[in-house]
Design a protein around this motif. Structure first.
Motif, PDB file in Angstrom:
ATOM      1  N   GLY A  73       0.814  -1.316   0.011  1.00  0.00           N
ATOM      2  CA  GLY A  73      -0.005   0.065   0.121  1.00  0.00           C
ATOM      3  C   GLY A  73       0.816   1.378   0.196  1.00  0.00           C
ATOM      4  N   MET A  74       2.150   1.150   0.610  1.00  0.00           N
ATOM      5  CA  MET A  74       2.990   2.169   0.487  1.00  0.00           C
ATOM      6  C   MET A  74       2.393   3.550   0.749  1.00  0.00           C
ATOM      7  N   GLY A  75       1.628   3.748   1.812  1.00  0.00           N
ATOM      8  CA  GLY A  75       1.038   4.701   2.278  1.00  0.00           C
ATOM      9  C   GLY A  75       1.555   6.121   2.444  1.00  0.00           C
ATOM     10  N   SER A  76       2.776   5.835   3.202  1.00  0.00           N
ATOM     11  CA  SER A  76       3.672   7.181   3.431  1.00  0.00           C
ATOM     12  C   SER A  76       4.205   7.797   2.109  1.00  0.00           C
ATOM     13  N   GLN A 334      20.454  10.457  18.150  1.00  0.00           N
ATOM     14  CA  GLN A 334      18.963   9.987  18.798  1.00  0.00           C
ATOM     15  C   GLN A 334      18.943   8.632  18.102  1.00  0.00           C
ATOM     16  N   ILE A 335      18.448   7.624  19.121  1.00  0.00           N
ATOM     17  CA  ILE A 335      17.996   6.188  18.546  1.00  0.00           C
ATOM     18  C   ILE A 335      16.932   6.404  17.883  1.00  0.00           C
ATOM     19  N   GLY A 336      16.832   5.679  16.521  1.00  0.00           N
ATOM     20  CA  GLY A 336      15.700   5.586  15.837  1.00  0.00           C
ATOM     21  C   GLY A 336      15.165   4.321  16.285  1.00  0.00           C
ATOM     22  N   THR A 337      15.469   3.176  15.497  1.00  0.00           N
ATOM     23  CA  THR A 337      15.008   1.704  15.554  1.00  0.00           C
ATOM     24  C   THR A 337      15.849   0.872  16.435  1.00  0.00           C
ATOM     25  N   PRO A 418      11.561  10.906   9.738  1.00  0.00           N
ATOM     26  CA  PRO A 418      10.343  11.613   9.245  1.00  0.00           C
ATOM     27  C   PRO A 418      10.286  11.754   7.855  1.00  0.00           C
ATOM     28  N   ARG A 419      11.497  11.732   7.021  1.00  0.00           N
ATOM     29  CA  ARG A 419      11.604  11.878   5.635  1.00  0.00           C
ATOM     30  C   ARG A 419      10.593  10.952   4.834  1.00  0.00           C
ATOM     31  N   SER A 420      10.487   9.484   5.567  1.00  0.00           N
ATOM     32  CA  SER A 420       9.457   8.694   5.023  1.00  0.00           C
ATOM     33  C   SER A 420       8.217   9.250   4.655  1.00  0.00           C
ATOM     34  N   PHE A 421       7.650  10.197   5.587  1.00  0.00           N
ATOM     35  CA  PHE A 421       6.360  10.806   5.359  1.00  0.00           C
ATOM     36  C   PHE A 421       6.315  12.221   4.928  1.00  0.00           C
ATOM     37  N   GLY A 422       7.393  12.709   5.156  1.00  0.00           N
ATOM     38  CA  GLY A 422       7.246  14.370   4.862  1.00  0.00           C
ATOM     39  C   GLY A 422       8.324  14.976   3.937  1.00  0.00           C
ATOM     40  N   ARG A 482       4.133  16.990   8.642  1.00  0.00           N
ATOM     41  CA  ARG A 482       3.552  17.015   9.967  1.00  0.00           C
ATOM     42  C   ARG A 482       4.620  15.907  10.735  1.00  0.00           C
ATOM     43  N   ALA A 483       5.310  15.067   9.906  1.00  0.00           N
ATOM     44  CA  ALA A 483       6.234  14.004  10.792  1.00  0.00           C
ATOM     45  C   ALA A 483       7.459  14.707  11.500  1.00  0.00           C
ATOM     46  N   THR A 484       7.464  14.137  12.665  1.00  0.00           N
ATOM     47  CA  THR A 484       8.812  14.616  13.281  1.00  0.00           C
ATOM     48  C   THR A 484       9.619  13.445  13.787  1.00  0.00           C
ATOM     49  N   PHE A 485      10.865  13.685  14.374  1.00  0.00           N
ATOM     50  CA  PHE A 485      11.471  12.818  14.670  1.00  0.00           C
ATOM     51  C   PHE A 485      11.159  11.789  16.035  1.00  0.00           C
ATOM     52  N   ASP A 486      10.364  12.656  16.642  1.00  0.00           N
ATOM     53  CA  ASP A 486       9.636  12.056  17.977  1.00  0.00           C
ATOM     54  C   ASP A 486       8.473  11.153  17.419  1.00  0.00           C
ATOM     55  N   GLU A 487       7.565  11.773  16.416  1.00  0.00           N
ATOM     56  CA  GLU A 487       6.338  10.929  16.125  1.00  0.00           C
ATOM     57  C   GLU A 487       6.443  11.230  14.467  1.00  0.00           C
ATOM     58  N   PRO A 488       7.155  10.309  14.022  1.00  0.00           N
ATOM     59  CA  PRO A 488       7.405  10.380  12.612  1.00  0.00           C
ATOM     60  C   PRO A 488       6.093   9.563  11.561  1.00  0.00           C
ATOM     61  N   ASN A 489       5.460   8.918  12.311  1.00  0.00           N
ATOM     62  CA  ASN A 489       4.320   8.165  11.453  1.00  0.00           C
ATOM     63  C   ASN A 489       3.173   9.050  11.418  1.00  0.00           C
ATOM     64  N   GLN A 490       3.107  10.103  10.445  1.00  0.00           N
ATOM     65  CA  GLN A 490       2.085  11.010  10.373  1.00  0.00           C
ATOM     66  C   GLN A 490       2.051  11.484   8.715  1.00  0.00           C
TER      67      GLN A 490
END
Length: 522
Positions: A73-76, A334-337, A418-422, A482-490
């Motif tokens: 679906g590749m939504g982002s 900052q730790i990501g995953t 957040p680049r994946s979304f923004g 809207r995606a941020t490093f703290d809340e990237p999935n937006q």
């Protein structure tokens, strides 16, 4: 009968000129008319007055080959207005991995999504992608690192004549299967072991196939200038078109070097060579924590080899000594995953160390060892002035370096970049509307006709009658990430409609569930 008419929008054709008010008709998967269509009928008519109508965005630099089979679906990507992605960047091509044990890490990545590696060459992988019905058009590069690993494992030596022949044959097969170019990742193992002769020989194969050479350079910090010189030298020796990946300068001491690298690129262009670049609009990059922190020698071999070094006392001590010899801003990493230690995600290394009662370096090494060598991290190390300078280069295009995500899927717990979304809305909103770094027409060109030119796509990338109906409609006054490093999935705001091959794939900023993407082959 015409399927759709987009009525009254400001049409940006992708070629960099000013927009014009016009209607666009879509019939089947192609654009069938542009102009005054007020007397025409259609299955559905969208009034898009006050909105920008653009070719669908082409993301020249992604890693969605990691996720497309479990997230077709590749939504982002769709929600950003992206209609085409080029994967297999940075020397890593999932489509060239095989069932060989040397690809244990790649198999771990794909199996996590329920898709074991069950292909032996790119054509078979692309067949799996077609069967999955991706929402976005999908193409692939041939990753040098993956090819080298298939032939030489993690060997650090230069290839002998037979090994180079096998690598060349594997690359030729990938081009036969439709790869758009050769990519290298010279900061990563095993690509980092490659020298000028090896890279030039393979880049010549790309040139002979009518493809291009894309490189994640050996260094983007202290040796940035030297790495650009190396990339240009390889491309010029091979007479291959060159794509410099995510052009940037890492580390405060290296800010401003972009002026030198842009000058080197311009010199090569003036000498008649085809040199282009891509970039993403963020002041932090994201990669493996080991790549950011550890000396190169400590990363040799597999991730399991790396993890073993981190717990062997003498080697661990040597690694710590080399880390501590550098001046680090521990609050800038900052730790990501960290999939087995979710509590660490989003923490800076300064905070990670404080909570563990250790130095930041020790805490980071412990986390890497516990995660079997793989942790991603964001490093806030780039200058906004450099970002603007790269963006204003006329032949630099936009590429997210991201991975297509589902904001509610099984990987939504990852603190991804957040680049994946923004990425694309951020350029349009922040750098165009708010900062005025480039014009809207220039930004759209960097997202459409420039990458289409690099990929030699003649049926996509511009709004012209007869081209495929990949179309993005957005509000230039409200488009924003809207995606941020703290809340990237937006998802972003302001992306109103997206058509992929003539089918409505985003409406009101939300993916419709339609999966109309095609697998593209060079």
């Amino acid at each position: 009968m015409t399927d759709y008419i987009l009525s009254g929008g400001m049409v940006y054709d992708g070629w960099g000129g000013p927009p014009r008010r016009a209607d666009i008709a879509v019939t089947g998967d192609v654009i069938t008319a542009i102009g005054d269509l007020s007397q025409e009928t259609a299955g559905r008519i969208f009034s898009v007055e006050g909105l920008a109508v653009s070719p669908g965005f082409i993301d020249i630099h992604t890693h969605s080959d990691f996720t497309v089979l479990d997230n077709p679906g590749m939504g982002s990507s769709l929600a950003q207005g992206v209609t085409t992605e080029l994967t297999g960047n940075c020397g890593i091509s999932i489509g060239l991995a095989t069932s060989d044990p040397v690809f244990a890490q790649e198999k771990k990545w794909t199996e996590r999504g329920g898709n074991p590696v069950q292909w032996e060459r790119l054509s078979e992988f692309l067949g799996h992608v077609e069967a999955a019905a991706p929402a976005v058009n999908f193409g692939s590069l041939a990753g040098h690192g993956t090819i080298r690993k298939a032939v030489m494992g993690f060997g650090e030596n230069a290839p002998d004549a037979q090994e180079l022949l096998r690598m060349s044959a594997m690359l030729d097969d990938a081009f036969e299967d439709g790869a758009f170019g050769l990519s290298s990742g010279l900061e990563y193992i095993p690509g980092s072991h490659a020298g000028h002769d090896e890279l030039t020989a393979l880049a010549r194969r790309a040139a002979a196939a009518g493809a291009f050479y894309s490189t994640h350079m050996r260094n983007e910090g202290d040796f940035l200038v030297e790495s650009v010189q190396e990339a240009i030298a390889v491309a010029e020796a091979a007479n291959a078109p060159l794509q410099i990946s995510h052009h940037k300068a890492e580390g405060h001491a290296n800010w401003g070097k972009i002026a030198q690298t842009l000058a080197l690129i311009e010199q090569s262009r003036e000498a008649g060579f085809d040199v282009m670049a891509d970039m993403y609009p963020y002041s932090a990059f994201m990669t493996g924590l080991s790549v950011i922190l550890l000396p190169e020698w400590a990363r040799h071999g597999s991730n399991t080899d790396l993890a073993a070094r981190l717990i062997e006392p003498l080697t661990r001590s040597r690694i710590l000594d080399e880390i501590h010899a550098k001046d680090w801003d521990w609050s800038a990493i900052q730790i990501g995953t960290a999939r087995h230690h979710r509590e660490a995600q989003g923490l800076t290394l300064a905070t990670l160390g404080f909570r563990a009662g250790l130095s930041p370096a020790e805490a980071a090494i412990d986390l890497l060892a516990a995660e079997d060598g793989w942790v991603s991290a964001a490093h806030f190390a780039m200058s906004e002035d450099d970002i603007a300078a790269v963006m204003t280069d006329s032949l630099t295009m936009i590429g997210s370096d991201g991975v297509a995500q589902d904001p509610h899927g099984p990987q939504s717990g990852d603190k991804t970049h957040p680049r994946s979304f923004g990425t694309f809305p951020r350029v349009l909103g922040h750098y165009v509307r708010e900062l005025g770094v480039i014009t809207l027409s220039e930004a759209i060109q960097k997202m459409t006709t420039l990458p289409a030119k690099r990929m030699k796509l003649t049926d996509r990338g511009a709004l012209e009658v007869g081209r495929k109906a990949d179309i993005t409609v957005f509000n230039p006054e409200t488009v924003a990430d809207r995606a941020t490093f703290d809340e990237p999935n937006q998802y972003p705001t302001g992306i109103e409609l997206v058509f992929v091959n003539g089918r409505l794939s985003v409406e009101g900023g939300v993916p419709t569930g339609v999966r109309a993407g095609a697998v593209l082959r060079r």
